[in-house]
Scaffold this motif. Structure first.
Motif, short mmCIF file in Angstrom:
data_model
loop_
_atom_site.label_atom_id
_atom_site.label_comp_id
_atom_site.label_asym_id
_atom_site.label_seq_id
_atom_site.Cartn_x
_atom_site.Cartn_y
_atom_site.Cartn_z
N UNK A 63 0.54 -1.20 0.05
CA UNK A 63 0.08 0.11 0.13
C UNK A 63 0.87 1.22 -0.13
N UNK A 64 2.06 1.32 -0.22
CA UNK A 64 2.92 2.42 -0.13
C UNK A 64 4.26 1.98 -0.62
N UNK A 65 4.54 2.56 -1.80
CA UNK A 65 5.78 2.24 -2.51
C UNK A 65 6.35 3.27 -3.28
N UNK A 66 7.75 3.65 -3.29
CA UNK A 66 8.41 4.32 -4.37
C UNK A 66 9.28 3.55 -5.23
N UNK A 67 8.55 2.93 -6.21
CA UNK A 67 9.31 1.59 -6.93
C UNK A 67 10.64 2.24 -7.66
N UNK A 68 10.69 3.35 -8.29
CA UNK A 68 12.00 3.54 -9.12
C UNK A 68 13.25 3.89 -7.89
N UNK A 69 12.79 3.86 -6.64
CA UNK A 69 13.75 4.19 -5.71
C UNK A 69 14.82 2.89 -5.19
N UNK A 70 14.64 1.97 -6.16
CA UNK A 70 15.17 0.82 -5.88
C UNK A 70 17.03 0.96 -5.76
N UNK A 118 1.15 -8.47 -5.60
CA UNK A 118 0.56 -8.57 -7.24
C UNK A 118 -0.23 -7.07 -7.49
N UNK A 119 0.10 -6.05 -6.53
CA UNK A 119 -0.48 -4.73 -7.15
C UNK A 119 0.31 -3.80 -5.81
N UNK A 120 0.40 -2.64 -6.37
CA UNK A 120 0.87 -1.62 -5.64
C UNK A 120 0.24 -0.19 -5.45
N UNK A 121 0.58 0.72 -4.45
CA UNK A 121 0.19 1.88 -4.39
C UNK A 121 1.27 2.93 -4.28
N UNK A 122 1.69 3.19 -5.53
CA UNK A 122 2.97 4.00 -5.68
C UNK A 122 2.92 5.39 -5.94
N UNK A 140 -0.53 -4.91 -11.77
CA UNK A 140 -1.49 -3.77 -11.33
C UNK A 140 -0.90 -2.60 -10.50
N UNK A 141 -0.93 -1.36 -10.98
CA UNK A 141 -0.53 -0.21 -10.29
C UNK A 141 -1.36 0.85 -10.04
N UNK A 142 -1.58 1.40 -8.82
CA UNK A 142 -2.54 2.51 -8.53
C UNK A 142 -1.51 3.69 -8.25
N UNK A 143 -1.29 4.57 -8.98
CA UNK A 143 -0.37 5.94 -8.77
C UNK A 143 -1.05 6.91 -7.59
N UNK A 144 -0.13 7.29 -7.01
CA UNK A 144 -0.49 8.44 -5.90
C UNK A 144 0.23 9.59 -6.45
N UNK A 170 -5.05 -2.09 -15.93
CA UNK A 170 -4.06 -2.26 -14.87
C UNK A 170 -3.63 -1.05 -14.18
N UNK A 171 -3.86 0.25 -14.80
CA UNK A 171 -3.45 1.51 -14.13
C UNK A 171 -4.66 2.26 -13.50
N UNK A 172 -4.08 3.10 -12.47
CA UNK A 172 -5.17 4.04 -11.98
C UNK A 172 -4.48 5.00 -11.09
N UNK A 173 -5.11 5.95 -10.67
CA UNK A 173 -4.44 6.97 -9.97
C UNK A 173 -5.13 7.97 -9.02
N UNK A 174 -4.84 8.17 -8.01
CA UNK A 174 -5.40 8.89 -6.86
C UNK A 174 -4.52 10.21 -6.37
#
Length: 263
Positions: A63-70, A118-122, A140-144, A170-174
């Protein structure tokens, strides 16, 4: 494409339903059957997988990611939050390209899937790379929104809100912004107006550290939760990432507004 997974232990998460031995059928992106083993009734499968009595269950959601920050993993981990952000993270992120974020996000998605996510809130301010990686990998990715006074704009937030909520299944936004301490009052008011326009919830880093709370009280006379609520940020709900340092009034506001505490 029709896929049959058989000889697997299945956990549906339905109340009162125990793990059972059975099979799962899918057709393209949809699950068409979950239950006991049964005859294929003449169905021609594109692929059949022996589950070897491994467990099949619904995927986890991060429920809380910053994916490119790997690329920042284990980088300056000895620093407190504010110096880490201001002196290390923000300067490094300023050098990223969209292509960089694509490959960094692809690495993150591989790691998510390995652990059953299988899904993130990024929340990240460069979305195109992650969007491409998510679509290509079927993830599946939900953008924030990650607006602050240094990147993004209200216009971009609204454009992304419309784009990613209409673009791909697969994409949505908040709606969202980085934090009170990086976002001035003028932008916060505009975010509240946008939330009112779309009757939409808003998400942000909130009361994550004691210093954040104390500095907000010093500037605004109120805790971050109370200050943002006063500006109308949470008129349609939303949530706070971390929300560690709350007082009784903050908790009352969170309850009243139906805020999710996302750790």
């Amino acid at each position: 494409m029709r896929i049959r997974i058989y000889n697997a232990r299945i956990l549906t998460m339905k109340e009162g339903e125990d793990i059972f031995l059975g099979e799962v059928h899918t057709e393209n992106e949809k699950i068409t059957y979950i239950g006991a083993e049964k005859s294929s009734d003449g169905v021609v499968w594109d692929r059949e997988i022996d589950g070897n009595k491994n467990l099949i269950m619904p995927g986890f959601k991060n429920a809380h990611t910053h994916s490119p920050m790997t690329f920042l993993r284990s980088f300056a981990d000895d620093l407190p939050l504010q110096p880490w952000l201001q002196e290390v993270v923000f300067p490094a992120e300023a050098k990223l390209t969209t292509e960089d974020t694509y490959w960094l996000s692809m690495l993150a998605i591989m790691e998510y899937l390995t652990s059953g996510v299988t899904a993130i809130f990024d929340m990240y301010f460069i979305r195109e790379g992650l969007a491409e990686a998510a679509v290509k990998s079927g993830f599946r990715t939900v953008f924030c929104g990650a607006l602050n006074d240094f990147c993004e704009s209200i216009e971009q937030m609204e454009a992304d809100y419309r784009k990613y909520n209409e673009n791909h299944p697969l994409l949505s936004y908040r709606l969202g912004f980085h934090a009170e301490y990086t976002t001035g009052k003028e932008n916060l008011i505009k975010i509240a107006e946008l939330a009112d326009k779309y009757k939409a919830p808003v998400y942000t880093h909130l009361s994550e550290t004691r210093n954040e709370v104390e500095s907000c009280i010093e500037r605004n006379g109120k805790s971050p939760v109370a200050y943002l609520d006063e500006l109308g940020i949470f008129q349609y709900g939303g949530g706070g990432f971390h929300m560690v340092h709350l007082d009784e009034k903050d908790m009352e506001i969170a309850k009243e507004k139906g805020l999710y505490v996302i750790t």
